[in-house]
Design a protein around this motif. Structure first.
Motif, PDB file in Angstrom:
ATOM      1  N   GLU A 114      11.371   0.707   0.014  1.00 39.31           N
ATOM      2  CA  GLU A 114      10.974  -0.658  -0.318  1.00 39.31           C
ATOM      3  C   GLU A 114       9.702  -1.040   0.432  1.00 39.31           C
ATOM      4  OE1 GLU A 114      10.811  -4.469  -1.921  1.00 39.31           O
ATOM      5  OE2 GLU A 114      11.823  -2.639  -2.601  1.00 39.31           O
ATOM      6  N   ALA A 115       9.620  -0.706   1.710  1.00 38.12           N
ATOM      7  CA  ALA A 115       8.411  -0.999   2.470  1.00 38.12           C
ATOM      8  C   ALA A 115       7.204  -0.264   1.902  1.00 38.12           C
ATOM      9  CB  ALA A 115       8.615  -0.631   3.938  1.00 38.12           C
ATOM     10  N   ALA A 116       7.444   0.926   1.363  1.00 38.66           N
ATOM     11  CA  ALA A 116       6.345   1.725   0.818  1.00 38.66           C
ATOM     12  C   ALA A 116       5.633   1.027  -0.329  1.00 38.66           C
ATOM     13  CB  ALA A 116       6.871   3.079   0.358  1.00 38.66           C
ATOM     14  N   ARG A 117       6.349   0.180  -1.072  1.00 39.64           N
ATOM     15  CA  ARG A 117       5.743  -0.485  -2.228  1.00 39.64           C
ATOM     16  C   ARG A 117       5.624  -2.004  -2.062  1.00 39.64           C
ATOM     17  NH1 ARG A 117      10.670   1.778  -4.183  1.00 39.64           N
ATOM     18  NH2 ARG A 117      12.375   0.261  -4.152  1.00 39.64           N
ATOM     19  N   ASN A 118       6.217  -2.562  -1.009  1.00 40.04           N
ATOM     20  CA  ASN A 118       6.263  -4.005  -0.810  1.00 40.04           C
ATOM     21  C   ASN A 118       5.229  -4.411   0.243  1.00 40.04           C
ATOM     22  OD1 ASN A 118       6.976  -6.635   0.146  1.00 40.04           O
ATOM     23  ND2 ASN A 118       9.059  -6.364  -0.625  1.00 40.04           N
ATOM     24  N   GLU A 119       4.138  -5.001  -0.214  1.00 39.86           N
ATOM     25  CA  GLU A 119       3.044  -5.338   0.695  1.00 39.86           C
ATOM     26  C   GLU A 119       3.460  -6.361   1.744  1.00 39.86           C
ATOM     27  OE1 GLU A 119      -1.627  -6.828   0.558  1.00 39.86           O
ATOM     28  OE2 GLU A 119      -0.562  -6.291  -1.289  1.00 39.86           O
ATOM     29  N   SER A 127       1.843   5.302   0.712  1.00 43.05           N
ATOM     30  CA  SER A 127       2.564   4.029   0.760  1.00 43.05           C
ATOM     31  C   SER A 127       1.689   2.849   1.156  1.00 43.05           C
ATOM     32  CB  SER A 127       3.725   4.135   1.749  1.00 43.05           C
ATOM     33  OG  SER A 127       3.228   4.327   3.068  1.00 43.05           O
ATOM     34  N   LYS A 128       2.140   1.640   0.782  1.00 43.53           N
ATOM     35  CA  LYS A 128       1.535   0.413   1.278  1.00 43.53           C
ATOM     36  C   LYS A 128       1.647   0.352   2.801  1.00 43.53           C
ATOM     37  CE  LYS A 128       0.231  -1.895  -2.430  1.00 43.53           C
ATOM     38  NZ  LYS A 128      -1.188  -2.305  -2.621  1.00 43.53           N
ATOM     39  N   THR A 129       2.750   0.842   3.314  1.00 47.65           N
ATOM     40  CA  THR A 129       2.962   0.835   4.759  1.00 47.65           C
ATOM     41  C   THR A 129       1.833   1.551   5.479  1.00 47.65           C
ATOM     42  OG1 THR A 129       5.338   0.987   4.261  1.00 47.65           O
ATOM     43  CG2 THR A 129       4.677   1.293   6.559  1.00 47.65           C
ATOM     44  N   TYR A 130       1.467   2.707   4.969  1.00 45.67           N
ATOM     45  CA  TYR A 130       0.393   3.489   5.593  1.00 45.67           C
ATOM     46  C   TYR A 130      -0.942   2.755   5.503  1.00 45.67           C
ATOM     47  CZ  TYR A 130      -2.962   7.251   6.383  1.00 45.67           C
ATOM     48  OH  TYR A 130      -4.008   8.005   6.854  1.00 45.67           O
ATOM     49  N   GLU A 131      -1.249   2.231   4.331  1.00 47.08           N
ATOM     50  CA  GLU A 131      -2.516   1.528   4.133  1.00 47.08           C
ATOM     51  C   GLU A 131      -2.643   0.345   5.100  1.00 47.08           C
ATOM     52  OE1 GLU A 131      -2.784   0.263   0.111  1.00 47.08           O
ATOM     53  OE2 GLU A 131      -2.536   2.271  -0.721  1.00 47.08           O
ATOM     54  N   ILE A 132      -1.589  -0.440   5.184  1.00 47.05           N
ATOM     55  CA  ILE A 132      -1.626  -1.657   6.000  1.00 47.05           C
ATOM     56  C   ILE A 132      -1.643  -1.320   7.489  1.00 47.05           C
ATOM     57  CG2 ILE A 132      -0.239  -3.672   6.637  1.00 47.05           C
ATOM     58  CD1 ILE A 132       0.602  -3.684   3.590  1.00 47.05           C
ATOM     59  N   ALA A 133      -0.858  -0.334   7.894  1.00 47.15           N
ATOM     60  CA  ALA A 133      -0.833   0.059   9.303  1.00 47.15           C
ATOM     61  C   ALA A 133      -2.190   0.596   9.745  1.00 47.15           C
ATOM     62  CB  ALA A 133       0.253   1.096   9.539  1.00 47.15           C
ATOM     63  N   ARG A 134      -2.799   1.420   8.926  1.00 55.26           N
ATOM     64  CA  ARG A 134      -4.115   1.968   9.269  1.00 55.26           C
ATOM     65  C   ARG A 134      -5.156   0.858   9.404  1.00 55.26           C
ATOM     66  NH1 ARG A 134      -5.278   6.847  11.206  1.00 55.26           N
ATOM     67  NH2 ARG A 134      -7.136   7.060   9.909  1.00 55.26           N
ATOM     68  N   GLY A 149       6.841  13.582  -6.803  1.00 55.04           N
ATOM     69  CA  GLY A 149       6.300  13.208  -8.092  1.00 55.04           C
ATOM     70  C   GLY A 149       4.804  13.453  -8.126  1.00 55.04           C
ATOM     71  N   ASP A 150       4.218  13.341  -9.298  1.00 55.09           N
ATOM     72  CA  ASP A 150       2.787  13.600  -9.440  1.00 55.09           C
ATOM     73  C   ASP A 150       1.917  12.597  -8.689  1.00 55.09           C
ATOM     74  OD1 ASP A 150       3.221  15.833 -11.011  1.00 55.09           O
ATOM     75  OD2 ASP A 150       3.114  14.738 -12.903  1.00 55.09           O
ATOM     76  N   ASP A 151       2.488  11.443  -8.325  1.00 55.06           N
ATOM     77  CA  ASP A 151       1.716  10.434  -7.581  1.00 55.06           C
ATOM     78  C   ASP A 151       1.759  10.664  -6.072  1.00 55.06           C
ATOM     79  OD1 ASP A 151       4.338   9.781  -7.058  1.00 55.06           O
ATOM     80  OD2 ASP A 151       4.141   7.650  -7.571  1.00 55.06           O
ATOM     81  N   GLY A 152       2.434  11.721  -5.637  1.00 55.56           N
ATOM     82  CA  GLY A 152       2.503  12.028  -4.214  1.00 55.56           C
ATOM     83  C   GLY A 152       3.641  11.370  -3.477  1.00 55.56           C
TER      84      GLY A 152
END
Length: 260
Positions: free
Chosen positions: A121-126, A151-158, A175-178
């Motif tokens: 959920e955190a991965a997709r929930n900004e 994930s969104k988590t990675y983007e935001i944390a970075r 999956g194909d989206d990683g």
């Protein structure tokens, strides 16, 4: 080609007299470099947290909190419709439990890795990722957040300057989206195939998806799950394959220090 990698596994996933999975923590701990300790909501209790924290100290393994949804019955794999603020407070509560048992044995908290459905959920929930990252930033500048690279988590944390470790999942399909393909029940796999998958990822930075495509994957840690059938065999095969091919296993903090 990676010559050093973190190897992490979920630990203490039981409650009272009940255990989940067929691999004892005492057998898994010597194989890994970072341990994610169930912190009491999806699994775990004070006695199991104490036991696994002590094992991590004995083996020199990086100590991690593995907070999940408040869902013992569903093992944290069911979505809970709660506010981001409430979920982050649940996470902080669980982190505190693991951190204090670590202090008891002289081992600092190295990282936080959300569990199961909360991780996804955190991965997709900004909003959830923003509040989680903000909260973790107040705890310690050295605390590492484990997450998926897609994930969104990675983007935001970075973006916020919070230290991250991206995971490669040895015993899950991609999956194909990683992103990993989430399954409530995972079947036993061939340990040698899992080990070969990990070696390929370290050597080439690629993985074969569930549709047969080859995609690039970036990571600093390999994860295998203690509740996957055959977990002990999987862990042994991964460790043996990597070390036989010149890949050293080290705690996440050391891996990050070498890549900066």
């Amino acid at each position: 080609m990676r010559d050093v990698i973190d190897l992490n596994c979920d630990m203490g996933e039981g409650f009272g007299h009940w255990t989940y999975g067929d691999a004892p923590d005492e057998d898994l701990m010597p194989l890994i470099s970072s341990a994610n300790i169930a912190a009491g909501f999806h699994a775990g209790d004070p006695n199991s947290i104490d036991r696994v924290a002590r094992l991590a100290a004995v083996y020199g393994v990086g100590l991690g909190a593995h907070p999940g949804y408040d869902d013992l019955r569903g093992f944290g794999r069911r979505f809970i419709d709660a506010s981001a603020e409430e979920l982050v407070n649940d996470v902080l509560y669980q982190i505190g439990a693991v951190r204090e048992f670590g202090r008891r044995y002289g081992i600092p908290l190295q990282h936080v890795k959300p569990h199961g459905a909360l991780y996804m959920e955190a991965a997709r929930n900004e909003e959830l990722s923003v509040k989680l990252v903000e909260a973790l930033a107040t705890l310690s500048s050295d605390l590492i957040l484990f997450c998926m690279g897609t994930s969104k988590t990675y983007e935001i944390a970075r973006a916020a300057g919070v230290t991250t470790v991206r995971e490669f999942f040895a015993d899950r399909d991609y999956g194909d989206d990683g992103s990993i393909v989430f399954k409530r029940k995972v079947q036993r796999s061939d340990p040698e195939q899992i080990a070969a998958k990990c070696l390929r990822a370290c050597r080439e930075g690629t993985v074969i998806t569930d549709t047969g495509n080859v995609i690039e994957i970036a990571f600093e840690s390999i994860c295998f799950h203690s509740d996957t059938p055959g977990a002990l065999e999987n862990g042994r095969a991964i460790k043996a394959k990597l070390e036989a091919n010149g890949v050293r296993i080290a705690p996440a903090a050391e891996v990050l220090a070498r890549t900066r």
